[in-house]
Design a protein around this motif. Structure first.
Motif, PDB file in Angstrom:
ATOM      1  N   THR A   1      38.602   3.933   6.415  1.00 42.49           N
ATOM      2  CA  THR A   1      37.745   3.255   7.396  1.00 42.49           C
ATOM      3  C   THR A   1      38.402   3.353   8.759  1.00 42.49           C
ATOM      4  O   THR A   1      39.622   3.204   8.882  1.00 42.49           O
ATOM      5  N   SER A   2      37.621   3.587   9.800  1.00 45.66           N
ATOM      6  CA  SER A   2      38.218   3.714  11.132  1.00 45.66           C
ATOM      7  C   SER A   2      38.785   2.374  11.594  1.00 45.66           C
ATOM      8  O   SER A   2      38.252   1.302  11.278  1.00 45.66           O
ATOM      9  N   LEU A   3      39.870   2.469  12.329  1.00 45.12           N
ATOM     10  CA  LEU A   3      40.477   1.272  12.898  1.00 45.12           C
ATOM     11  C   LEU A   3      39.466   0.544  13.784  1.00 45.12           C
ATOM     12  O   LEU A   3      39.398  -0.684  13.792  1.00 45.12           O
ATOM     13  N   LEU A   4      38.644   1.292  14.521  1.00 48.97           N
ATOM     14  CA  LEU A   4      37.635   0.673  15.376  1.00 48.97           C
ATOM     15  C   LEU A   4      36.680  -0.191  14.554  1.00 48.97           C
ATOM     16  O   LEU A   4      36.359  -1.321  14.947  1.00 48.97           O
ATOM     17  N   THR A   5      36.227   0.311  13.430  1.00 47.90           N
ATOM     18  CA  THR A   5      35.329  -0.455  12.565  1.00 47.90           C
ATOM     19  C   THR A   5      35.997  -1.738  12.094  1.00 47.90           C
ATOM     20  O   THR A   5      35.393  -2.813  12.125  1.00 47.90           O
ATOM     21  N   VAL A   6      37.252  -1.642  11.689  1.00 49.89           N
ATOM     22  CA  VAL A   6      37.974  -2.829  11.225  1.00 49.89           C
ATOM     23  C   VAL A   6      38.120  -3.831  12.361  1.00 49.89           C
ATOM     24  O   VAL A   6      37.890  -5.035  12.180  1.00 49.89           O
TER      25      VAL A   6
ATOM     26  N   GLU B   1      34.174  10.523  18.246  1.00 47.25           N
ATOM     27  CA  GLU B   1      34.943  11.753  18.021  1.00 47.25           C
ATOM     28  C   GLU B   1      36.284  11.755  18.750  1.00 47.25           C
ATOM     29  O   GLU B   1      36.954  12.776  18.810  1.00 47.25           O
ATOM     30  N   GLY B   2      36.665  10.638  19.355  1.00 47.73           N
ATOM     31  CA  GLY B   2      37.940  10.563  20.065  1.00 47.73           C
ATOM     32  C   GLY B   2      37.960  11.263  21.403  1.00 47.73           C
ATOM     33  O   GLY B   2      39.033  11.511  21.944  1.00 47.73           O
ATOM     34  N   GLN B   3      36.791  11.560  21.959  1.00 47.44           N
ATOM     35  CA  GLN B   3      36.723  12.325  23.207  1.00 47.44           C
ATOM     36  C   GLN B   3      36.507  11.475  24.451  1.00 47.44           C
ATOM     37  O   GLN B   3      36.871  11.892  25.541  1.00 47.44           O
ATOM     38  N   CYS B   4      35.910  10.288  24.325  1.00 51.99           N
ATOM     39  CA  CYS B   4      35.525   9.530  25.524  1.00 51.99           C
ATOM     40  C   CYS B   4      36.528   8.454  25.921  1.00 51.99           C
ATOM     41  O   CYS B   4      36.565   8.049  27.082  1.00 51.99           O
ATOM     42  N   GLY B   5      37.325   7.953  24.980  1.00 47.06           N
ATOM     43  CA  GLY B   5      38.355   6.961  25.291  1.00 47.06           C
ATOM     44  C   GLY B   5      37.903   5.522  25.315  1.00 47.06           C
ATOM     45  O   GLY B   5      38.714   4.624  25.544  1.00 47.06           O
ATOM     46  N   ALA B   6      36.621   5.238  25.084  1.00 47.82           N
ATOM     47  CA  ALA B   6      36.130   3.861  25.132  1.00 47.82           C
ATOM     48  C   ALA B   6      36.769   2.981  24.056  1.00 47.82           C
ATOM     49  O   ALA B   6      36.838   1.768  24.209  1.00 47.82           O
ATOM     50  N   CYS B   7      37.250   3.589  23.001  1.00 46.30           N
ATOM     51  CA  CYS B   7      37.820   2.851  21.867  1.00 46.30           C
ATOM     52  C   CYS B   7      39.343   2.759  21.911  1.00 46.30           C
ATOM     53  O   CYS B   7      39.968   2.325  20.941  1.00 46.30           O
ATOM     54  N   THR B   8      39.954   3.124  23.013  1.00 43.39           N
ATOM     55  CA  THR B   8      41.420   3.205  23.098  1.00 43.39           C
ATOM     56  C   THR B   8      42.085   1.856  22.868  1.00 43.39           C
ATOM     57  O   THR B   8      41.717   0.844  23.465  1.00 43.39           O
ATOM     58  N   VAL B   9      43.065   1.861  21.979  1.00 48.95           N
ATOM     59  CA  VAL B   9      43.952   0.725  21.734  1.00 48.95           C
ATOM     60  C   VAL B   9      45.379   1.253  21.819  1.00 48.95           C
ATOM     61  O   VAL B   9      45.598   2.464  21.886  1.00 48.95           O
ATOM     62  N   LEU B  10      46.330   0.357  21.833  1.00 55.46           N
ATOM     63  CA  LEU B  10      47.730   0.771  21.799  1.00 55.46           C
ATOM     64  C   LEU B  10      48.267   0.577  20.391  1.00 55.46           C
ATOM     65  O   LEU B  10      48.099  -0.490  19.797  1.00 55.46           O
ATOM     66  N   ILE B  11      48.888   1.613  19.857  1.00 60.58           N
ATOM     67  CA  ILE B  11      49.562   1.528  18.569  1.00 60.58           C
ATOM     68  C   ILE B  11      51.027   1.820  18.856  1.00 60.58           C
ATOM     69  O   ILE B  11      51.370   2.912  19.315  1.00 60.58           O
TER      70      ILE B  11
ATOM     71  N   LYS C   1      51.509   3.148  22.342  1.00 62.84           N
ATOM     72  CA  LYS C   1      50.930   4.446  22.720  1.00 62.84           C
ATOM     73  C   LYS C   1      49.409   4.383  22.603  1.00 62.84           C
ATOM     74  O   LYS C   1      48.881   3.835  21.631  1.00 62.84           O
ATOM     75  N   PRO C   2      48.687   4.966  23.571  1.00 61.24           N
ATOM     76  CA  PRO C   2      47.231   4.940  23.476  1.00 61.24           C
ATOM     77  C   PRO C   2      46.722   5.821  22.337  1.00 61.24           C
ATOM     78  O   PRO C   2      47.168   6.950  22.168  1.00 61.24           O
ATOM     79  N   ARG C   3      45.812   5.258  21.555  1.00 62.99           N
ATOM     80  CA  ARG C   3      45.224   5.985  20.429  1.00 62.99           C
ATOM     81  C   ARG C   3      43.734   5.698  20.387  1.00 62.99           C
ATOM     82  O   ARG C   3      43.292   4.594  20.690  1.00 62.99           O
ATOM     83  N   ARG C   4      42.970   6.675  19.945  1.00 66.22           N
ATOM     84  CA  ARG C   4      41.528   6.522  19.808  1.00 66.22           C
ATOM     85  C   ARG C   4      41.249   5.879  18.452  1.00 66.22           C
ATOM     86  O   ARG C   4      41.424   6.501  17.406  1.00 66.22           O
TER      87      ARG C   4
END
Length: 163
Positions: free
Chosen positions: A22-27, A43-53, A56-59
């Protein structure tokens, strides 16, 4: 088949019931009600879902929750200490760096990571760090100005009265 897991989100342990793929965004959005990270392209292209892990920024839309483990996840909701905005959030407001604001949380998260790694970024450094974040409203110049403002604010020594 749902699995029980524990995540470290915004400094707190959070139990979840989700498949490892399951995607981290969904969780974040559907299981933990942290809706600041947005679904944009999926698809990890727009960056709207960026969080720090681990800083570090991750989609999060393309990051399986099973790949996160016990790493530290920071969302836009976890940036502000108490009632005060994070300096990057404050700078975005002061520079009017958002119009529709859909991209804003992803931009801010990328900027926070950049300023942690490079406290005095050039305009080129800022632009490079935001290459994966899309703003369709055209506020990019104000976003760059906000990040420059935040860098100055973060680099100022604390005032005696605020200690």
């Amino acid at each position: 088949m749902a699995q029980v897991a524990q995540l470290n989100v915004n400094g707190s342990p959070r139990a979840i019931h989700a498949d490892a793929d399951t995607s981290l965004l969904t969780v974040l959005r559907e299981h933990l009600d942290l809706t600041g990270s947005k679904y944009g392209c999926g698809e990890g292209q727009c960056g709207a879902c960026t969080v720090l892990i681990d800083g570090k920024p991750r989609r999060s839309c393309i990051t399986p929750v099973g790949a996160v483990g016990q790493k530290s996840i920071t969302t836009i909701e976890g940036l502000a200490p108490g009632d005060r905005l994070h300096p990057v959030q404050q700078a975005f407001l002061e520079e009017a760096a958002m119009q529709c604001a859909y991209c804003t949380s992803g931009m801010i998260m990328s900027a926070v990571s950049l300023l942690h790694a490079n406290p005095n970024p050039s305009v080129t450094d800022i632009s490079h760090s935001l290459e994966g974040n899309i703003c369709r409203c055209g506020t990019h110049p104000r976003i760059v100005a906000a990040i420059q403002r935040a860098a100055k604010a973060l680099n100022q020594p604390m005032k005696e009265s605020s200690r």
